[in-house]
Design an enzyme around this catalytic site. Structure first.
Site, PDB file in Angstrom:
ATOM      1  N   LYS A   1      50.096  45.577  36.259  1.00  0.00           N
ATOM      2  CA  LYS A   1      49.326  46.491  35.400  1.00  0.00           C
ATOM      3  C   LYS A   1      47.834  46.354  35.649  1.00  0.00           C
ATOM      4  O   LYS A   1      47.129  47.334  35.809  1.00  0.00           O
ATOM      5  CB  LYS A   1      49.554  46.157  33.915  1.00  0.00           C
ATOM      6  CG  LYS A   1      50.871  46.571  33.373  1.00  0.00           C
ATOM      7  CD  LYS A   1      50.968  46.246  31.900  1.00  0.00           C
ATOM      8  CE  LYS A   1      50.774  44.781  31.568  1.00  0.00           C
ATOM      9  NZ  LYS A   1      51.681  43.856  32.210  1.00  0.00           N
TER      10      LYS A   1
ATOM     11  N   GLU B   1      43.617  39.533  27.288  1.00  0.00           N
ATOM     12  CA  GLU B   1      43.984  39.286  28.684  1.00  0.00           C
ATOM     13  C   GLU B   1      43.210  38.073  29.200  1.00  0.00           C
ATOM     14  O   GLU B   1      42.522  37.405  28.462  1.00  0.00           O
ATOM     15  CB  GLU B   1      43.732  40.545  29.516  1.00  0.00           C
ATOM     16  CG  GLU B   1      44.767  41.640  29.240  1.00  0.00           C
ATOM     17  CD  GLU B   1      46.188  41.249  29.657  1.00  0.00           C
ATOM     18  OE1 GLU B   1      46.382  40.815  30.803  1.00  0.00           O
ATOM     19  OE2 GLU B   1      47.105  41.365  28.827  1.00  0.00           O
ATOM     20  N   ARG B   2      43.340  37.826  30.506  1.00  0.00           N
ATOM     21  CA  ARG B   2      42.772  36.588  31.045  1.00  0.00           C
ATOM     22  C   ARG B   2      41.250  36.647  31.151  1.00  0.00           C
ATOM     23  O   ARG B   2      40.707  37.628  31.655  1.00  0.00           O
ATOM     24  CB  ARG B   2      43.349  36.332  32.441  1.00  0.00           C
ATOM     25  CG  ARG B   2      44.835  36.208  32.461  1.00  0.00           C
ATOM     26  CD  ARG B   2      45.358  36.078  33.871  1.00  0.00           C
ATOM     27  NE  ARG B   2      46.787  36.287  33.855  1.00  0.00           N
ATOM     28  CZ  ARG B   2      47.375  37.457  33.981  1.00  0.00           C
ATOM     29  NH1 ARG B   2      46.645  38.534  34.178  1.00  0.00           N
ATOM     30  NH2 ARG B   2      48.673  37.558  33.914  1.00  0.00           N
TER      31      ARG B   2
END
Lengths: 457, 451
Positions: free
Chosen positions: B153, B179-180
């Protein structure tokens, strides 16, 4: 009669005198496994360390409610009773860190797990440190060599990367960590192996293997056993990462293996259910993603030079990597090495499932010399595995020569990837063993581009 | 002072109020304890007790600590200064930068009325074959990128940023939710390197941040996008990675507050919470917001309640599939679930529409044939099926594409492909013009016919 009354009064006076401040103590009113409910303790703060009864029972404040305080126990002698006094310490529960930990099996509070003795000449550090912000990070681009061909070529790990190792029982997950730790000899990497819910026997065997390879001299084992209290199991990896951060702040490279996070998630579930919290999917606590994400976000390449590489392990059942905890952790890490039961039984060891394994950093963390060979091996191999599935029933004579060559090449790569434990490949050995993939003559347009870049070989 | 702390837990603090009438939902309260400012947002008021969620953490907080009220509710800068800056979800600048003057706006207020909503616009091409072919989008579209963990994604959303943002050079907003952090920093560095930082504003509430932080990032980011749309009358590109994490953060808050969850721990108010956000992402006559929203599929469960709730708001969806990624074909798109509202002969033309239908027919038969072949082998297929089998494999390979952002993994330079070339190539594959070309020739190329 008179005597016994005097006795009670003097005991009461002693009791009050012994507590530094009467308002700093409370009484146990309920006990449920490792959760203790206490009245009093009006002045404690969240995450304060408390003693229950005596100093052998240690807990921390997990929740402050209007009329009671909830304590989670991290250590107990099993002798707590309702009515026992609870003493506040005015200090947060801290982890302990000493450079003497090297070569030892320790718990988060600095006790040697072998002898049970406290290790001295260290410092208290927070169990959980504040997050490492986005702007304090920089590119992950230096390789951390595992010495395993299947990983270093196709799913490379960089310093500061989080790479999940996932697979069923007995597929060699821990062995990959051990191989990687042993391969860090003379590479100036400090290793921390975090054992969560391992049996004592497993841990002892693992320790003796490290000693045998002389890898224990740069390795700390931080462990909580199967029979430790769930809150202690929950805190153990955080404390280990806190220790790792101490080294990272000194500019060192640290490798942390966490074995394993499924057991950690199970301990967290146990706590949440005993504490009667609302749960989410599969009865895990609603914040189980955050429990793991904030832990693994400690892995980074810091802008000041140091790095923390994390290899968390997750054990699956029936080869299913799409269960809740596994997918959570896959979505946190920078890639995953999937180990397959089938490959293991076929003797293809390390039993990497090449289709499902991924490194999101890929070539960015490989040296140029490895990069070209690595990406070619991966492309050829995936294409071989897919083609082999579809064409397995086709008679070899009726295949086109291109197809036949492709299948032979694939078999050759698979054979070259087999590697016994503790026999790492150096960079040059890898290049020599796999350079045949580049020299293969073929007509594919993509690969011609590779050939024209041949100066890399 | 407006009250005192009476209870503390992981993510929330209860406050006994002196005068309940001076406190409202969404008010921001604070305490100054141990030389540290703790902030809270009011979420529930019951008589003279209010429940709050904490901005950061609660360590060292205890009963009796005095609480004060902030002047403003949650707000973020609302001026030209937003461009080039990175914000946290509470509106603080975290890039190495400061705001010269401060002009803030509440992050919850704006909504788009039916009257001002605009639905007209032209096609927007991404240069990614499989998107332009199966799920074409237009200016003002909301496109969802769905996938389980680790199927690509983020790579795809980065590729879209690369192609659309760099091509149009229109101002953009990036909202990173849960997210990261590493990816956030890499994205920032790349944008700085390509000299586009003055055209983008970013908000990050990443996975190392607590649930409050992650749940607010979307509101702050939307306010920035609305500034560009409403005040500057621009066509804005909005990238959200990942909208599912917003719902996930709300679940954590809901559980902490002891509210009953619906299935899988999702909050009771999930449908209205998602609507509140999605209804703001719209275009008006003055400006447009085209949004690309990554949606995480938990436990690979496409029927997940929250995923379906988010999907009901979108104009198009691209679904990524693990079984395709496993075969090494990227972007790993499931063409059967990938579609958009524009797949209509009146909008994309009859030729394009017919080619989609025919491709799907071939690929459906191909999946059936795959099962047959495992048992019988290819030799046993009828002539027609064998044709479908080989052509479908070529088609499947053709829809892989070398991406600009994954050059580092593949070593193959990225490619933009014109939709007309895609239509020609697909037509030629389907009608047999390329029957004697080896299937591997279609893997990781741009256009085949135009070399």
């Amino acid at each position: 009669m008179q005597d016994s009354v005097n006795d009670i009064i003097s005991r009461k006076i002693d009791y009050i005198a012994n507590q530094n401040n009467i308002y700093h103590s409370g009484k146990v009113i309920k006990l449920n496994e490792f959760i203790v409910e206490v009245t009093g303790l009006e002045d404690v703060f969240y995450f304060e360390k408390v003693f229950i009864g005596n100093e052998e029972n240690i807990g921390y404040v997990d929740k402050i409610e209007e009329n009671k305080v909830i304590i989670s126990l991290v250590r107990t002698n099993g002798q707590i009773a309702v009515g026992d006094s609870v003493i506040a310490t005015s200090e947060a529960l801290m982890a302990y860190f000493s450079k003497d930990f090297m070569g030892m099996i320790v718990d988060p509070f600095g006790y040697d797990k072998m002898t049970g003795k406290k290790i001295n000449n260290g410092t208290y550090i927070p169990i959980e440190t504040p997050k490492i912000g986005i702007m304090d990070r920089t590119d992950v681009n230096r390789p951390l060599e595992t010495g395993i061909a299947g990983i270093d070529l196709m799913f490379p790990i960089g310093r500061g990367q989080r790479q999940l190792i996932i697979g069923d029982k007995k597929t060699g997950k821990t062995q990959i960590c051990l191989d990687t730790i042993v391969n860090q000899k003379d590479k100036k990497v400090i290793c921390i192996y975090v054992a969560i819910g391992k049996t004592k026997k497993e841990l002892k065997r693992l320790y003796s293997q490290l000693v045998e390879k002389n890898a224990h001299v740069y390795t700390i084992i931080m462990a909580s056993f199967n029979d430790d209290l769930a809150p202690l199991i929950k805190l153990t990896p955080y404390a280990a990462l806190s220790v790792a951060e101490e080294f990272m702040r000194e500019g060192k490279d640290v490798l942390v293996c966490i074995d394993d996070l499924k057991k950690h998630a199970d301990a967290c579930r146990e706590i949440a259910l005993i504490a009667e919290k609302n749960t989410g999917r599969d009865a895990y606590p609603a914040d189980i993603f955050y429990t793991h994400s904030r832990l693994l976000e400690k892995g980074c390449q810091h802008k000041d030079g140091g790095s923390i590489t994390i290899l968390p392990i997750v054990e699956t059942k029936g080869g299913d990597i799409t269960d809740y905890i596994s997918t959570n952790i896959i979505s946190i890490t920078d890639g995953q090495i999937v180990l397959s039961d089938k490959m293991f039984q076929k003797g293809q060891k390390p039993a990497i499932n090449f289709g499902l394994s991924v490194s999101r950093l890929g070539g960015a963390v490989q040296k140029d010399s490895i990069k070209m060979i690595g990406s070619t091996v991966r492309r050829e191999l995936l294409s071989y595995l897919e083609t082999a599935d579809v064409y397995q029933l086709v008679n070899e004579e009726s295949m086109s020569p291109e197809l036949r060559a492709k299948l032979q090449e694939g078999k050759k790569i698979m054979e070259a990837l087999k590697q016994p434990k503790f026999s790492p490949f150096s960079e040059n050995e890898l290049i020599n063993k796999f350079k045949f993939v580049i020299h293969m003559p073929n007509q594919d347009s993509n690969k011609e581009e590779v050939d024209s870049d041949g100066d890399i070989i | 002072m407006i009250g005192k702390i009476i209870a503390v837990s992981d993510l929330s603090v209860k406050i006994l109020l002196n005068n309940p009438s001076e406190i409202k939902i969404q008010d921001i309260l604070y305490a100054n304890h141990n030389d540290h400012i703790y902030k809270f947002e009011v979420v529930e008021i019951n008589g003279n007790i209010c429940k709050t969620i904490v901005f950061d953490n609660v360590i060292y907080l205890k009963k009796g600590i005095p609480i004060f009220k902030s002047e403003d509710k949650l707000a973020i800068e609302y001026s030209d200064q937003i461009l080039g800056k990175v914000f946290d979800p509470y509106g603080n600048v975290i890039s190495n930068d400061t705001l010269k003057s401060v002009k803030k706006k509440n992050v919850y207020e704006r909504n788009v009325s039916l009257e001002e909503l605009d639905i007209q616009s032209g096609l927007l091409l991404t240069g990614i074959k499989v998107i332009d072919f199966f799920a074409p989008i237009q200016k003002g579209s909301k496109l969802g990128l769905l996938g389980g963990a680790g199927v690509g994604k983020t790579v795809l959303i980065k590729e879209l940023m690369n192609n659309v943002f760099k091509k149009f050079k229109s101002n953009s907003i990036f909202i990173g939710i849960g997210e990261r952090s590493r990816e956030g920093k890499e994205l920032y560095d790349e944008i700085v390197k390509s000299n586009l930082i003055d055209k983008i504003s970013m908000v990050f509430g990443q996975m190392g941040d607590n649930a409050t932080s992650r749940s607010k990032a979307i509101y702050s980011g939307l306010t920035l996008a609305e500034y560009l749309r409403d005040e500057k009358n621009q066509d804005v590109l909005l990238f959200v990675d990942n909208i599912y994490r917003y719902v996930q953060a709300l679940s954590e808050i809901s559980a902490e507050l002891g509210r009953s969850p619906i299935e899988n721990g999702y909050p009771t108010t999930m449908i209205s919470d998602v609507s509140k956000v999605e209804e703001r992402i719209n275009s008006t006559r003055e400006g447009s917001i085209t949004s690309f929203q990554a949606i995480y599929i938990p436990a690979d469960d496409y029927t997940d309640e929250s995923v379906q709730t988010i999907l009901s708001h979108l104009d198009g969806q691209i679904v990524l599939d693990r079984s395709i990624a496993e075969k090494g074909i990227y972007p790993a798109i499931d063409v059967f679930k990938t579609t958009s509202a524009l797949v209509d002969p009146d909008i994309i033309g009859k030729r394009h529409f017919d080619l989609i239908e025919k491709s799907l027919k071939f690929l459906t038969r191909y999946t059936e044939l795959e099962e047959i072949i495992v048992v019988l082998g290819i030799e046993e297929l009828s002539e027609e099926d064998r044709q479908i089998f080989y052509r479908s494999r070529k088609l499947r390979n053709y829809f892989s594409q070398p991406l600009f952002v994954s050059e580092q993994y593949t070593g193959i330079p990225g490619q933009l492909v014109d939709i007309n070339d895609v239509l020609d190539d697909v037509e030629n594959i389907l009608n047999g013009t390329y029957d004697d070309v080896d299937e591997s020739k279609f893997l990781y190329i741009g256009s085949y016919g135009r070399k």
